[in-house]
Write an enzyme that holds these catalytic residues in place. Structure first.
Site, PDB file in Angstrom:
ATOM      1  N   CYS A   2       0.830  -1.222   0.000  1.00 60.32           N
ATOM      2  CA  CYS A   2       0.000   0.000   0.000  1.00 60.32           C
ATOM      3  C   CYS A   2       0.856   1.260   0.000  1.00 60.32           C
ATOM      4  O   CYS A   2       2.005   1.254   0.417  1.00 60.32           O
ATOM      5  CB  CYS A   2      -0.861   0.018   1.257  1.00 60.32           C
ATOM      6  SG  CYS A   2      -1.785  -1.469   1.521  1.00 60.32           S
ATOM      7  N   ARG A  27       4.711   0.250  -6.025  1.00 64.33           N
ATOM      8  CA  ARG A  27       4.667  -0.574  -4.807  1.00 64.33           C
ATOM      9  C   ARG A  27       3.662  -1.693  -4.927  1.00 64.33           C
ATOM     10  O   ARG A  27       3.638  -2.596  -4.109  1.00 64.33           O
ATOM     11  CB  ARG A  27       4.335   0.315  -3.606  1.00 64.33           C
ATOM     12  CG  ARG A  27       5.387   1.351  -3.274  1.00 64.33           C
ATOM     13  CD  ARG A  27       4.843   2.405  -2.337  1.00 64.33           C
ATOM     14  NE  ARG A  27       4.512   1.830  -1.053  1.00 64.33           N
ATOM     15  CZ  ARG A  27       5.291   1.926   0.032  1.00 64.33           C
ATOM     16  NH1 ARG A  27       6.433   2.554  -0.061  1.00 64.33           N
ATOM     17  NH2 ARG A  27       4.948   1.402   1.171  1.00 64.33           N
ATOM     18  N   TRP A  74      -3.117  -2.577  -1.261  1.00 64.48           N
ATOM     19  CA  TRP A  74      -2.758  -3.948  -1.666  1.00 64.48           C
ATOM     20  C   TRP A  74      -3.506  -4.839  -0.697  1.00 64.48           C
ATOM     21  O   TRP A  74      -3.187  -4.889   0.488  1.00 64.48           O
ATOM     22  CB  TRP A  74      -1.250  -4.113  -1.532  1.00 64.48           C
ATOM     23  CG  TRP A  74      -0.688  -5.374  -2.087  1.00 64.48           C
ATOM     24  CD1 TRP A  74      -0.488  -5.683  -3.400  1.00 64.48           C
ATOM     25  CD2 TRP A  74      -0.244  -6.516  -1.339  1.00 64.48           C
ATOM     26  NE1 TRP A  74       0.058  -6.939  -3.512  1.00 64.48           N
ATOM     27  CE2 TRP A  74       0.228  -7.470  -2.277  1.00 64.48           C
ATOM     28  CE3 TRP A  74      -0.180  -6.822   0.004  1.00 64.48           C
ATOM     29  CZ2 TRP A  74       0.745  -8.700  -1.905  1.00 64.48           C
ATOM     30  CZ3 TRP A  74       0.346  -8.043   0.391  1.00 64.48           C
ATOM     31  CH2 TRP A  74       0.784  -8.969  -0.563  1.00 64.48           C
ATOM     32  N   ASN A  98      -1.640   1.721   6.186  1.00 64.40           N
ATOM     33  CA  ASN A  98      -0.777   0.627   5.700  1.00 64.40           C
ATOM     34  C   ASN A  98      -0.546  -0.305   6.871  1.00 64.40           C
ATOM     35  O   ASN A  98      -0.362   0.142   7.998  1.00 64.40           O
ATOM     36  CB  ASN A  98       0.581   1.172   5.233  1.00 64.40           C
ATOM     37  CG  ASN A  98       0.510   1.834   3.869  1.00 64.40           C
ATOM     38  OD1 ASN A  98      -0.569   1.864   3.264  1.00 64.40           O
ATOM     39  ND2 ASN A  98       1.617   2.374   3.404  1.00 64.40           N
ATOM     40  N   GLY A  99      -0.516  -1.616   6.600  1.00 64.59           N
ATOM     41  CA  GLY A  99      -0.201  -2.580   7.650  1.00 64.59           C
ATOM     42  C   GLY A  99      -1.401  -3.466   7.965  1.00 64.59           C
ATOM     43  O   GLY A  99      -2.349  -3.553   7.190  1.00 64.59           O
ATOM     44  N   GLU A 478      16.655 -18.059  -8.997  1.00 67.47           N
ATOM     45  CA  GLU A 478      16.296 -16.663  -9.281  1.00 67.47           C
ATOM     46  C   GLU A 478      15.685 -16.536 -10.676  1.00 67.47           C
ATOM     47  O   GLU A 478      14.697 -15.834 -10.885  1.00 67.47           O
ATOM     48  CB  GLU A 478      17.517 -15.765  -9.135  1.00 67.47           C
ATOM     49  CG  GLU A 478      17.406 -14.373  -9.711  1.00 67.47           C
ATOM     50  CD  GLU A 478      16.215 -13.541  -9.202  1.00 67.47           C
ATOM     51  OE1 GLU A 478      15.596 -13.918  -8.201  1.00 67.47           O
ATOM     52  OE2 GLU A 478      15.892 -12.539  -9.858  1.00 67.47           O
ATOM     53  N   LYS A 482      11.998 -14.942 -11.461  1.00 64.10           N
ATOM     54  CA  LYS A 482      11.785 -13.837 -12.421  1.00 64.10           C
ATOM     55  C   LYS A 482      10.715 -14.206 -13.433  1.00 64.10           C
ATOM     56  O   LYS A 482       9.790 -13.452 -13.706  1.00 64.10           O
ATOM     57  CB  LYS A 482      13.081 -13.519 -13.163  1.00 64.10           C
ATOM     58  CG  LYS A 482      14.009 -12.591 -12.475  1.00 64.10           C
ATOM     59  CD  LYS A 482      13.569 -11.155 -12.564  1.00 64.10           C
ATOM     60  CE  LYS A 482      13.415 -10.394 -11.276  1.00 64.10           C
ATOM     61  NZ  LYS A 482      13.636 -10.932 -10.022  1.00 64.10           N
ATOM     62  N   GLU A 485       7.140 -14.541 -11.784  1.00 58.27           N
ATOM     63  CA  GLU A 485       6.497 -13.325 -11.247  1.00 58.27           C
ATOM     64  C   GLU A 485       6.163 -12.320 -12.353  1.00 58.27           C
ATOM     65  O   GLU A 485       5.281 -11.492 -12.196  1.00 58.27           O
ATOM     66  CB  GLU A 485       7.368 -12.669 -10.185  1.00 58.27           C
ATOM     67  CG  GLU A 485       8.679 -12.109 -10.666  1.00 58.27           C
ATOM     68  CD  GLU A 485       9.418 -11.360  -9.557  1.00 58.27           C
ATOM     69  OE1 GLU A 485       8.795 -10.969  -8.566  1.00 58.27           O
ATOM     70  OE2 GLU A 485      10.625 -11.158  -9.709  1.00 58.27           O
ATOM     71  N   HIS A 501      15.845 -37.388  -9.162  1.00 57.48           N
ATOM     72  CA  HIS A 501      15.271 -37.823  -7.869  1.00 57.48           C
ATOM     73  C   HIS A 501      13.801 -37.459  -7.768  1.00 57.48           C
ATOM     74  O   HIS A 501      13.295 -37.184  -6.686  1.00 57.48           O
ATOM     75  CB  HIS A 501      16.064 -37.186  -6.718  1.00 57.48           C
ATOM     76  CG  HIS A 501      17.503 -37.601  -6.701  1.00 57.48           C
ATOM     77  ND1 HIS A 501      17.918 -38.866  -6.352  1.00 57.48           N
ATOM     78  CD2 HIS A 501      18.613 -36.931  -7.063  1.00 57.48           C
ATOM     79  CE1 HIS A 501      19.229 -38.954  -6.472  1.00 57.48           C
ATOM     80  NE2 HIS A 501      19.687 -37.794  -6.906  1.00 57.48           N
ATOM     81  N   LYS A 601       6.256  -4.034  -4.548  1.00 53.32           N
ATOM     82  CA  LYS A 601       7.701  -3.815  -4.599  1.00 53.32           C
ATOM     83  C   LYS A 601       8.331  -4.078  -3.245  1.00 53.32           C
ATOM     84  O   LYS A 601       9.445  -4.577  -3.162  1.00 53.32           O
ATOM     85  CB  LYS A 601       7.997  -2.373  -5.020  1.00 53.32           C
ATOM     86  CG  LYS A 601       9.479  -2.051  -5.137  1.00 53.32           C
ATOM     87  CD  LYS A 601      10.154  -2.895  -6.189  1.00 53.32           C
ATOM     88  CE  LYS A 601      11.624  -2.604  -6.324  1.00 53.32           C
ATOM     89  NZ  LYS A 601      12.276  -3.592  -7.216  1.00 53.32           N
TER      90      LYS A 601
HETATM   91  C1  AGP Z   1      11.943  -9.590  -6.707  1.00 52.19           C
HETATM   92  O1  AGP Z   1      11.847  -9.703  -8.132  1.00 52.19           O
HETATM   93  C2  AGP Z   1      10.644  -9.780  -6.024  1.00 52.19           C
HETATM   94  N1  AGP Z   1       9.773  -8.742  -6.439  1.00 52.19           N
HETATM   95  C3  AGP Z   1      10.690 -10.040  -4.548  1.00 52.19           C
HETATM   96  O2  AGP Z   1      11.032 -11.390  -4.418  1.00 52.19           O
HETATM   97  C4  AGP Z   1      11.699  -9.227  -3.691  1.00 52.19           C
HETATM   98  O3  AGP Z   1      13.029  -9.596  -4.028  1.00 52.19           O
HETATM   99  C5  AGP Z   1      11.467  -9.596  -2.215  1.00 52.19           C
HETATM  100  O4  AGP Z   1      10.162  -9.217  -1.872  1.00 52.19           O
HETATM  101  C6  AGP Z   1      12.468  -8.917  -1.262  1.00 52.19           C
HETATM  102  O5  AGP Z   1      12.340  -7.532  -1.361  1.00 52.19           O
HETATM  103  P1  AGP Z   1      13.490  -6.620  -0.674  1.00 52.19           P
HETATM  104  O6  AGP Z   1      14.765  -6.890  -1.434  1.00 52.19           O
HETATM  105  O7  AGP Z   1      13.014  -5.199  -0.816  1.00 52.19           O
HETATM  106  O8  AGP Z   1      13.610  -7.052   0.765  1.00 52.19           O
END
Ligand code: AGP
Length: 606
Positions: A2, A27, A74, A98-99, A478, A482, A485, A501, A601
């Site tokens: 948010c 965000r 959010w 927020n929260g 990773e 990517k 997401e 396995h 974000k």
């Molecule tokens: C990264 O592509 C993602 N959007 C997500 O996994 C992100 O890396 C994770 O939420 C950690 O965020 P931060 O680095 O701000 O702690």
């Protein structure tokens, strides 16, 4: 996550609030709204979906007033509907939040018994109604806010607006950031200084437990015991240009292409012989260390996984990379001579922050690697180091990831040298290898069109597998994150040795595998995995160098020839085509690559 914005000044609030909410779109959110006060009346407009829906509504049905609050939500409690969008109001209190209010159910029950009613499914709505109750009992604005926050459990950043006072926004901060922006007879409040870029540079960061009464000409801040206190003003120059795509179609592509520049800056800061000595981390007892814990979430967690190999091999220290959200809840043992390193782009990720607080409670040595040095983790941690990635707007962590890797690698080398595990000539040789990374990155970025062809192929499938060995294993994790997401293709990363396995049962014509295999000492073993996949008609995309591609030539569906690199830096170089693969696949599928669905974000709730 948010976003919060508030304004009180002499201009119409609505357009200012909307523009600032646009700055917070990165965000992640699924609804938005604003409330103003005009002629003694609260006026609210809210819309589900993208911000454009709210701005369309405001064109059709505008609201006036020189004071207001706004929010991008959010969804946590209650679906992403107009009804659940913020601001939420009682008779004459309006709130954005927020929260999470953890005790919202018992508060709601208490207020219903007192005759108050509710209209949404949110936890947030208890805040204005509870504040209204105290106002109805004759409490002052300050008293009502303080009594309200004292009853709330959980993490929050809250803005209160009072219908009968058009020169007051009250703030409350506990575990979720809130800043005050100072102007001339104008004040701003926001959950993120970025929202104020171009509006003001004078920023006051509230601390945990703070509340504040903000009027056009002053801000009175109260500490957690509700006593008046002072907080310093900082000058924060967020280069408004960073808020623009500068000719790129998306922030994600712009930030992928910024990597040569930001990686060069990160390298410059971690390559001098004793660079660590001139940082806040210099007082850490590196010579006495017995173990390294590496903690983060998502992409940052994979940077930790890569770094665990580097600490083991370069600093001869056992490296334990863990998902931050698990670490605290399994009561992980922290030894006195452990160093716990926390990696976070935002410095606000609740899971990583919780793990940091856990280690601090255990009096453990801690060091945070952050892109935002005015974040909560920077404030609460004992030591922090910058990753030099500059502003990263796109939800996908790309340049932040590779900058995290550079600083982690620089740290492993520096600690290895301090602990006499590396000779000076070895240190110099590794630094020489690292110095070529920006140029190598540029070469790989030149393969974007080839990657797009692979993306065209991959975009047809509902699933994908990423496999690698050694440092290519966390790199595969990773790469899978990517792709999933950004393109919503179900992708899984795994150690190539694990394939037989169990997961090999997935392999068939409709299940492609992306193989990360530089022609190093592990190539032959990974080659046998490729043969296993091919014999089951599984499509293969091979990322390797010229030797590797030639060795397996013609037997794979696609191959991408990358520069031959030292295995030490392969995770950095091989991540870049994987970022491009995710980006192009998302674009080919017509998705919003900068704001993927459901994502934020910075995930500031546990
Ligand atoms: C990264 O592509 C993602 N959007 C997500 O996994 C992100 O890396 C994770 O939420 C950690 O965020 P931060 O680095 O701000 O702690």
């Amino acid at each position: 996550m948010c976003g919060i914005i508030g304004y009180l000044g002499n201009n119409e609030a609505s357009p200012i609030l909307l523009e600032s909410l646009r700055r917070l779109e990165y965000r992640g959110y699924d609804s938005a709204g604003i409330t103003t006060i005009h002629r003694g009346k609260l006026q609210t407009r809210k819309a589900a979906g993208r911000l454009v829906n709210l701005s369309d509504l405001l064109v059709r049905d505008p609201i006036r007033g020189a004071i207001g609050i706004g929010h991008t939500r959010w969804a946590t409690h209650g679906k992403a509907t107009v009804n659940n969008a913020h601001p939420h109001s009682s008779n004459n209190v309006s709130v954005v939040h927020n929260g999470i209010i953890e005790n919202h159910r018992e508060i709601k029950k208490h207020l219903i018994l007192k005759g108050y009613s509710f209209g949404s499914e949110t936890d947030t709505e208890v805040i204005p109604v509870l504040c209204q109750k105290f106002l109805d009992q004759g409490c002052s604005y300050k008293g009502s806010v303080h009594k309200t926050v004292d009853m709330l459990k959980g993490q929050f950043a809250i803005c209160f607006l009072f219908e009968k006072n058009d020169d007051l926004i009250f703030l409350a901060r506990r575990g979720s950031p809130l800043v005050i922006g100072h102007g001339a007879s104008t004040m701003y409040v926001a959950s993120d200084a970025l929202a104020l870029a171009g509006l003001t540079k004078e920023i006051t960061y509230l601390e945990d437990g703070d509340t504040a009464a903000v009027s056009r000409n002053k801000a009175t801040i109260y500490s957690k015991d509700h006593q008046e206190t002072k907080r310093p003003k900082s000058i924060v120059s967020i280069n408004a240009i960073d808020l623009h795509k500068r000719g790129f179609k998306h922030f994600m592509l712009k930030e992928i292409h910024e990597q040569p520049k930001v990686l060069a800056k990160a390298i410059e800061n971690v390559s001098a012989d004793n660079w660590l000595a001139s940082t806040s981390a210099s007082s850490l007892p590196f010579k006495e260390l017995e173990g390294i814990n590496l903690l983060g979430c998502g992409t940052a967690a994979y940077a930790c996984a890569v770094a665990s190999y580097w600490f083991e091999n370069l600093a001869k220290l056992p490296g334990r990379a863990e998902i931050a959200s698990e670490f605290k809840y399994r009561n992980a043992m922290i030894k006195p001579n452990d160093l716990s390193i926390f990696v976070s782009q935002s410095g606000e990720t609740a899971d990583t922050l919780a793990a940091l607080r856990y280690v601090i409670d255990q009096q453990g040595h801690n060091l945070s690697l952050l892109n935002n040095l005015i974040s909560t983790m920077a404030k609460e941690g004992t030591h922090s180091l910058p990753i030099h990635a500059d502003l990263e707007i796109s939800v996908a962590s790309t340049k932040a990831f590779t900058c995290q890797l550079i600083v982690l690698l620089g740290l492993a080398l520096a600690i290895g040298k301090i602990r006499n595990k590396l000779e000076q000539h070895e240190y110099n040789e590794f630094q020489e290898v690292i110095s070529h990374i920006p140029a190598l990155t540029n070469i790989v970025l030149g393969l974007s069109d080839e990657v797009r062809k692979i993306a065209q192929f991959i975009s047809e499938f509902p699933n994908a597998l990423f496999i690698g060995r050694g440092l290519m294993y966390p790199t595969a994790l990773e790469g899978a994150l990517k792709l999933k997401e950004i393109s919503y293709i179900h992708s899984e990363g795994m150690a190539a040795g694990e394939l037989k396995h169990g997961p090999i049962s997935l392999i068939e014509k409709s299940f492609p595998t992306i193989v990360l295999a530089p022609s190093d000492h592990l190539f032959e073993k990974t080659k046998s995995n490729m043969v296993e996949i091919q014999s089951r008609n599984g499509p293969i995309i091979l990322l390797s160098d010229a030797d590797g591609v030639e060795d397996i030539s013609g037997e794979v569906d696609f191959s991408l020839t990358l520069p031959k690199v030292h295995s030490l830096v392969a995770p950095i170089i091989y991540s870049i085509p994987l970022q491009l693969l995710a980006y192009h696949t998302g674009v080919i599928k017509g998705l919003d690559v900068d704001n993927p669905r459901h994502l934020a974000k910075s995930v500031t709730v546990e």
